[in-house]
Design an enzyme around this catalytic site. Structure first.
Site, PDB file in Angstrom:
ATOM      1  CB  ALA A   1      -0.774   0.052   1.343  1.00 25.85           C
ATOM      2  CG  HIS A   2      -1.073   4.778   0.604  1.00 24.32           C
ATOM      3  ND1 HIS A   2      -1.039   5.489   1.905  1.00 24.32           N
ATOM      4  CD2 HIS A   2      -2.383   4.141   0.950  1.00 24.32           C
ATOM      5  CE1 HIS A   2      -2.053   5.708   2.631  1.00 24.32           C
ATOM      6  NE2 HIS A   2      -2.901   4.511   2.119  1.00 24.32           N
ATOM      7  CG  ASN A   3       2.835   7.282   2.120  1.00 28.57           C
ATOM      8  OD1 ASN A   3       1.764   7.602   1.485  1.00 28.57           O
ATOM      9  ND2 ASN A   3       3.882   8.223   2.178  1.00 28.57           N
TER      10      ASN A   3
ATOM     11  CB  SER B   1       1.936   4.738   6.797  1.00 22.26           C
ATOM     12  OG  SER B   1       1.594   5.572   5.933  1.00 22.26           O
TER      13      SER B   1
END
Lengths: 347, 347, 347
Positions: free
Chosen positions: B239-241, B259
């Site tokens: 996922a993102h980050n 994250s």
């Protein structure tokens, strides 16, 4: 395409109970009936829909006895589900993809293609590949170097059949699936991982259907093998050197790790994980989300992560749900026993 | 390609024990040997195959002592597995993809491409993208606007490397994988969800390999980072980050939520789920199908959903399997205690 | 693109606390600040970064009171997260994809396309398809025969929207996702499985976002339905005839089996599995990795595999972790009780 109820009954060797001239131009599920549509009743659980459906006709079993007034025409057959599948088959056949080879498709000069093909826009058939007769190669499919397809194979949009892999006859592979990606093989060296080249292939036998966006890795050496008649759902991972026996069926998002051999006629639920180097017997059933960590014998029914006998799993799980209560019972027992011990001591 | 056993031994600094002129034209697993093929024996568990294999030659360890008659030529080396990997590497190198840029590939006028490239049919390299030297861009790959590739990168068929994402040198990304899809970011507003634009990118360092049909989301802001030497199997969600540390290895179908930072040299099993905003230490091992719900310290071994120490998990799971029996023991105890209490009372 | 802190504050109806002429040319997360960048502080947990950040300006809440010296310019607004989303939206809008229809795209003569379109390289729009105004059809997308798109739809690279499926307005579908693959329907016949043709479609309502490499199967008959405002993450499997209610949100790698109906405003975690033919109510929350095996009422909170009430699950799981200790307590109790019984007997 418009048919009369009588024509449908004739096709299915059924009998009309109602208006044989009722016209039908669509099919529908029984709970969403509409005028002009044909539906079917296979599961008695849904019988109540029959009395209120707006469908024009319904296929029912020969021995179906209505318990309320039926407004639609009935077509009575021996096996309504099988009869309906025959109709859907006919219907689907009328919607065949366009034939011919699209001008934007690229076919390498060294590739061999059969007759009666459909090859869609921007499809690529690479050097040395062979495509049999009657295949449907949808737009944007890639067929790698020296890959081989039997007859009557359908590869949906964006399938990647990579170098040296082979597919038997009468197979269907759905959109976005990758056949022949490298196995996940790395050997630790110094403080990193070195790649172990994956030079085997994937062999898919006849009558196989594979869902969308699956990944089937090529063997390190030799072949990853998908047996005759196997049916795989979507987003399934099959690792290098796995072998899946004939007529085994696997639900979506299941993953099988490297070199595991799965038997014939197994039924494997969704999101199951099977570790590598195992032997799973014939006719094994595995419940959804189970994790298989050791060999499984023929005819076993498995559940849990790690999995064991499904009946035992379910009993253990019932006890698991009751654990907080069980723990408080144990605490009461401890107090009782403490008191009994104290009591004895006091005497 | 035909080699003699003697030539192979010379290449591997090995010694021939048998016929140095035996000709070899293929490699095979030891259990599927055939004439003309070279196999290897690394795991003593498979030694029995050596006495019956139809392979023409086998690589074995210097100190291997047969316990039955061997019919094939032996090539003795220090480390058979490493030696075989070297051969596979040689073999794979001979099968390199065709070079050159295919006439149906589209390369935007503002893109920059290096030397010694292969760019396959219907590949698209969009505006401002940069591709280094020696890259293999297979058919139907998409390289987005301002995306950058180092040298010697292989993108297999249908990979999508989206706008602004970067890939280091010596990386391989397998077919169908998406790098740079939007992170899953929505803010509740009124009775619906509003999209939080995802304007970051994905940064992939050198020596990374990513399997087929994975999804690696771009950061909301900043970068999703895949560290040097990381190896990801198929159908993995990042996922993102998220940040993944150097030389961490992750098996198929695992998902990592937004994250989360994962340390270096971790080994994460298949179908693992890791929730967002966590910190996973270095050298952590996570068993397949585990669910990680809180931070994990360096060197931990985790299992379960939610996961805790793997040894404790296994002990708890043994108890879980025995729960129905345990519950019946408790019921007996209750009856005994009731009787003891009654008995005491009666006195 | 360079802005002053004052211009940003004006756009957000905020107040500048510091230098209104500070110039900003980028945005960044608060923990990775750099000169020239604008960041934001929404979660008080991250407040300590504000005192050390190298960012030039930060958006904070009106009522934020620093507890140490702040070096950057503050822009005070009512809701920093919402304000930042507005800025990202602006920023993203400036990076819109190129407009126009690429010369390598193929649009069938019988397809209908609207105005203000972007259609990328090697995209294919097949016969009878309809594409609304303002759509962004990225490279290598396939839009099948008679498929329909509303207005302002974005299909990212390599999306496959197959025959007869429809997508409402203002939807975004990420790279590699397949809409309209066949449902997994097979009827046992003799010793094999016969395919049940899948002649329905997929209907996606307005304001839906679907992640990368998902698979959404067409209905056997009728439609698989994704309700208005639904948000799906990556690698999700939605089987034939599933219906998902408005504004339901589902995290990555979840799978939903055939004919299940999911209510409105549900929140479903990652790697969840839901079996077929179930009814899940409105506002249901399901924890990651859960397995749903029976109907779920409105507002329920579920966890476990098979899942039950999440609070009860967590209590049972605490007991599970303590099981080995509990078992040894039971063994002690048994010994105590045996002794008490013996003792009584001896009297």
């Amino acid at each position: 395409m418009v048919f009369t109820a009588g024509a449908v009954a004739a096709l299915l060797n059924g009998a009309v109970d109602g208006n044989p001239d009722a016209t039908l131009n669509d099919v529908c599920p029984i709970e969403h009936g509409r005028a002009g549509a044909l539906t079917f009743l296979a599961n008695p659980k849904y019988a109540h829909h029959l009395y209120t459906t707006a469908a024009t006709a319904a296929i029912v079993a020969n021995d179906f006895v209505p318990t309320a007034k039926v407004h639609c025409t009935l077509i009575r057959v021996k096996d309504p589900y099988a009869a309906f599948a025959i109709l859907l088959e006919q219907y689907a056949r009328m919607k065949r993809p366009a034939a011919g080879i699209h001008p934007t498709a690229f076919i390498d000069a060294t590739a061999t293609v059969g007759n009666d093909l459909f090859i869609g826009a921007h499809a690529v058939i690479d050097s040395g590949a062979m495509v049999g007769n009657g295949c449907h190669i949808h737009p944007q499919v890639y067929i790698g170097r020296n890959a081989k397809l039997g007859n009557n194979v359908t590869l949906h949009a964006g399938v990647r059949l990579l170098d040296d892999c082979t597919v038997g006859s009468n197979c269907t592979i759905h959109a976005g699936t990758v056949i022949g990606s490298d196995g996940f093989g790395f050997a630790p060296s110094d403080n990193a991982y070195g790649k172990v080249p994956q030079i085997g292939n994937v062999v898919i036998h006849d009558d196989v259907e594979i869902g969308a966006n699956c990944t089937i890795d090529r063997a390190t050496m030799g072949s990853t093998v998908i047996g005759k008649g196997v049916k795989l759902d979507n987003l399934i991972q099959v690792a290098h050197n796995v072998e899946i026996g004939e007529h085994t069926v696997i639900a979506a998002q299941t993953g099988i790790a490297g070199s595991t051999k799965i038997g014939r006629r197994c039924m494997i639920g969704g999101q199951v994980g099977i570790v590598g180097h195992l032997k799973i017997g014939d006719n094994v059933k595995i419940a959804a989300q189970s994790g298989i960590g050791s060999d499984v014998k023929d005819n076993a029914l498995m559940q849990g992560s790690p999995a064991f006998d499904a009946g035992n799993y379910r009993r253990a799980y019932v006890s698991f749900r009751g654990l907080p209560k069980t723990v408080s019972i144990i605490n009461e027992l401890r107090m009782d026993v403490e008191e009994l011990k104290k009591d004895r001591h006091d005497r």
